[in-house]
Write a protein that holds these residues in place. Structure first.
Motif, mmCIF file in Angstrom:
data_model
loop_
_atom_site.group_PDB
_atom_site.id
_atom_site.type_symbol
_atom_site.label_atom_id
_atom_site.label_comp_id
_atom_site.label_asym_id
_atom_site.label_seq_id
_atom_site.Cartn_x
_atom_site.Cartn_y
_atom_site.Cartn_z
ATOM 1 N N GLN A 302 0.842 -1.189 -0.033
ATOM 2 C CA GLN A 302 0.066 0.020 0.185
ATOM 3 C C GLN A 302 0.776 1.197 -0.039
ATOM 4 O OE1 GLN A 302 -1.868 -0.907 3.835
ATOM 5 N NE2 GLN A 302 -0.747 1.047 4.635
ATOM 6 N N ALA A 303 0.267 2.404 -0.372
ATOM 7 C CA ALA A 303 1.008 3.630 -0.401
ATOM 8 C C ALA A 303 0.927 4.260 1.029
ATOM 9 C CB ALA A 303 0.117 4.685 -1.096
ATOM 10 N N THR A 304 2.067 5.003 1.314
ATOM 11 C CA THR A 304 2.284 5.412 2.677
ATOM 12 C C THR A 304 1.529 6.710 2.830
ATOM 13 O OG1 THR A 304 4.296 6.620 1.817
ATOM 14 C CG2 THR A 304 4.786 4.403 3.030
ATOM 15 N N ASP A 305 0.269 6.259 3.241
ATOM 16 C CA ASP A 305 -0.848 7.500 3.162
ATOM 17 C C ASP A 305 -1.136 7.974 4.651
ATOM 18 O OD1 ASP A 305 -2.321 5.154 4.196
ATOM 19 O OD2 ASP A 305 -3.632 5.319 2.535
ATOM 20 N N GLY A 306 -0.152 7.364 5.644
ATOM 21 C CA GLY A 306 -0.680 7.804 6.969
ATOM 22 C C GLY A 306 -1.335 6.951 7.630
ATOM 23 N N ARG A 307 -1.982 5.833 6.952
ATOM 24 C CA ARG A 307 -3.200 5.088 7.832
ATOM 25 C C ARG A 307 -2.528 4.069 8.799
ATOM 26 N NH1 ARG A 307 -5.359 0.144 6.212
ATOM 27 N NH2 ARG A 307 -4.193 0.010 4.208
ATOM 28 N N VAL A 308 -1.403 3.773 8.480
ATOM 29 C CA VAL A 308 -0.567 2.708 9.448
ATOM 30 C C VAL A 308 -0.223 3.464 10.669
ATOM 31 C CG1 VAL A 308 1.187 1.606 9.989
ATOM 32 C CG2 VAL A 308 0.323 1.229 8.095
ATOM 33 N N ILE A 309 0.179 4.609 10.707
ATOM 34 C CA ILE A 309 0.417 5.383 12.114
ATOM 35 C C ILE A 309 -1.028 5.832 12.446
ATOM 36 C CG2 ILE A 309 1.223 7.686 12.882
ATOM 37 C CD1 ILE A 309 3.472 7.390 10.931
ATOM 38 N N LYS A 310 -1.955 6.259 11.764
ATOM 39 C CA LYS A 310 -3.130 6.558 12.573
ATOM 40 C C LYS A 310 -3.835 5.521 13.009
ATOM 41 C CE LYS A 310 -7.799 8.180 11.299
ATOM 42 N NZ LYS A 310 -8.939 8.831 10.238
ATOM 43 N N PHE A 378 3.932 15.952 17.115
ATOM 44 C CA PHE A 378 4.429 15.815 15.893
ATOM 45 C C PHE A 378 3.549 16.431 15.013
ATOM 46 C CE2 PHE A 378 5.450 12.291 18.852
ATOM 47 C CZ PHE A 378 6.897 12.283 18.991
ATOM 48 N N PRO A 379 3.622 17.391 14.566
ATOM 49 C CA PRO A 379 2.685 18.249 13.796
ATOM 50 C C PRO A 379 2.850 18.009 12.324
ATOM 51 C CG PRO A 379 4.397 19.925 14.441
ATOM 52 C CD PRO A 379 4.695 18.457 15.105
ATOM 53 N N LYS A 380 3.671 17.361 11.644
ATOM 54 C CA LYS A 380 3.826 17.212 10.277
ATOM 55 C C LYS A 380 2.771 16.045 9.844
ATOM 56 C CE LYS A 380 8.200 15.662 10.267
ATOM 57 N NZ LYS A 380 9.441 15.109 9.883
ATOM 58 N N LYS A 384 3.178 11.969 5.761
ATOM 59 C CA LYS A 384 4.731 12.406 5.520
ATOM 60 C C LYS A 384 5.705 11.532 6.534
ATOM 61 C CE LYS A 384 8.211 16.003 5.722
ATOM 62 N NZ LYS A 384 8.229 17.412 5.461
ATOM 63 N N LEU A 385 5.131 11.627 7.811
ATOM 64 C CA LEU A 385 5.832 10.802 8.761
ATOM 65 C C LEU A 385 5.895 9.470 8.683
ATOM 66 C CD1 LEU A 385 7.226 11.473 11.382
ATOM 67 C CD2 LEU A 385 4.706 10.939 12.597
ATOM 68 N N GLU A 386 4.796 8.709 8.128
ATOM 69 C CA GLU A 386 4.900 7.334 7.801
ATOM 70 C C GLU A 386 5.767 7.134 6.448
ATOM 71 O OE1 GLU A 386 1.693 4.347 5.626
ATOM 72 O OE2 GLU A 386 0.972 5.390 7.814
ATOM 73 N N ASP A 391 10.969 4.725 5.366
ATOM 74 C CA ASP A 391 12.476 5.112 4.878
ATOM 75 C C ASP A 391 13.671 4.741 5.861
ATOM 76 O OD1 ASP A 391 11.483 5.733 2.451
ATOM 77 O OD2 ASP A 391 11.637 7.869 2.851
ATOM 78 N N HIS A 392 13.124 5.173 7.234
ATOM 79 C CA HIS A 392 14.104 4.855 8.139
ATOM 80 C C HIS A 392 14.432 3.357 8.562
ATOM 81 C CE1 HIS A 392 15.891 4.914 12.131
ATOM 82 N NE2 HIS A 392 14.915 4.114 12.738
#
Length: 416
Positions: A302-310, A378-380, A384-386, A391-392
């Protein structure tokens, strides 16, 4: 998805974890503030008192009480709720007494010496071996190899976790009493000691202050090499919870957001195989969790759309994959958002017993308060954070812990 429910037994355990997991510190314009907290019912921890007005102790506020054997002892007040007081007892446990059963004293609170506590445990477990060490007491009827490995991992973690916390300016203290680890040979013995949902292989009990686990499993019998790898990871995870609660990083009966509490335990839990089964060190790559993340991302694509972090940050329960993403998020933030992350951890360390950011029980699978707190630190954007987290992870040295294993044999284990 990281927060999808699995089995019914798994859900019951995770719902309880969710009910006991909170945080109430936020950042606005770079400044920390606290919102008025709700309180958690002590009954969620197994105490008799349902709730009421809470009072926190003065420094060195001690009382004379009777212990379970009927002996008068000096106990230190942990928190007062309605007409009940919850005490830190000399054996390191938390116990509840009515006001009428307590008497203020100026006598000094002293925990049991390891020799005295070991003698008490020998009576409680007459057929087990009891091995006191510098800060731990190990009680076991397991194989000598399993006991020795557990001891080596947890003793090395004790100093390593404390050193890491101090380096990040997180206040620490010496554990008030020896840390007890009880190891059963079989699952049946483990379940007879205290009934827990099927599939749980180990837990840290903040009331007794004990880590409890068992050695033998189906995987250990069929593939001992895989079994010891999973057992080692679980031992370190529960040991991390016990250490963090006892050196003052996390106050007992306080609860952090689930992703942070479990992610921190995983952050301190990486282990490695070799000539000796050992702890890798705080913040090292957790190969067990990297294995799960790699498997998950390969299937999802999947694309890194922030869903995993959410879903990870807001989760009121976590699957095994959710634990893996909680570790990866903590690992990324601790390395690449270090100042904000450690500021958050320091504030969480100030959480007092029985406080919560929201009323219980939570009314949704995703806790919006936890997401709001996270975004203020973490306001970004989450997308983007995901992407930065992925990448990390790709840059980390990773060794597949099961290079020659049938994937069907490698199953997640439940940890508490």
């Amino acid at each position: 998805m990281p927060n999808k429910r699995t089995t019914q037994a798994h859900d019951r355990r995770l719902v309880v974890s969710a009910l006991l997991t909170v945080g109430f510190f936020c950042l606005v314009s770079g400044k920390a503030f606290t919102q008025e907290p709700h309180t958690i019912s002590p009954r969620l921890f197994g105490f008799g008192v349902a709730g009421g007005q809470i009072r926190y102790p003065e420094p060195r506020e001690n009382y004379l009480v009777r212990d379970r054997a009927g002996n008068e002892v000096v106990a230190r007040l942990h928190v007062e709720v309605a007409t009940q007081r919850i005490f830190l007892m000399p054996d390191g446990s938390l116990q509840e007494r009515a006001f009428a059963q307590t008497k203020p004293t100026t006598r000094r609170f002293v925990t049991l010496h390891e020799t005295a506590l070991a003698e008490r445990l020998e009576k409680q477990f007459p057929s087990f071996r009891v091995h006191p060490s510098h800060r731990h007491i190990f009680v076991f009827n397991t194989s000598p190899l399993f006991a020795a490995t557990t001891r080596r991992v947890l003793e090395s973690m004790m100093s390593g976790v404390g050193t890491y916390a101090k380096a990040q300016r997180i206040p620490t203290r010496e554990p008030p009493a020896p840390l007890v680890v009880i190891m059963f040979r079989t699952e049946k013995e483990f379940q007879n000691y205290k009934r827990v949902p099927a599939g749980v292989v180990a837990y840290y009990d903040p009331i007794s202050n004990h880590v409890v686990l068992y050695e033998e499993s189906k995987l250990m019998r069929s593939r001992p090499d895989l079994g010891i790898q999973q057992s080692l990871s679980t031992i370190a995870h529960e040991g991390a919870h016990q250490i963090l609660h006892n050196i003052g990083v996390q106050q007992r009966l306080s609860r952090w957001p689930l992703w942070l509490s479990e992610g921190m335990a995983e952050f301190f839990a990486p282990t490695q195989l070799g000539r000796r089964l050992t702890w890798s060190g705080a913040g090292k790559v957790n190969n067990m969790r990297m294995f799960e993340i790699e498997s998950y991302l390969r299937k999802q694509r999947q694309a890194t759309d922030g869903r995993v972090i959410k879903e990870t940050v807001g989760a009121t329960n976590l699957t095994s994959t959710g634990y893996a993403f909680a570790w990866s998020l903590v690992h990324h933030l601790s390395k690449n958002e270090r100042s904000r992350f450690h500021q958050m951890v320091r504030k969480m360390s100030e959480l007092r017993p029985l406080e919560s950011v929201h009323a219980f029980p939570p009314n949704a699978a995703i806790c919006q308060e936890n997401l709001q707190i996270f975004k203020q630190y973490f306001p970004k954007g989450l997308d983007k954070l995901e992407q930065e987290m992925i990448d990390h992870l790709k840059k980390q040295p990773y060794r597949n812990p099961f290079p020659n294993a049938n994937p069907a044999l490698v199953r997640p284990v439940l940890i508490n």
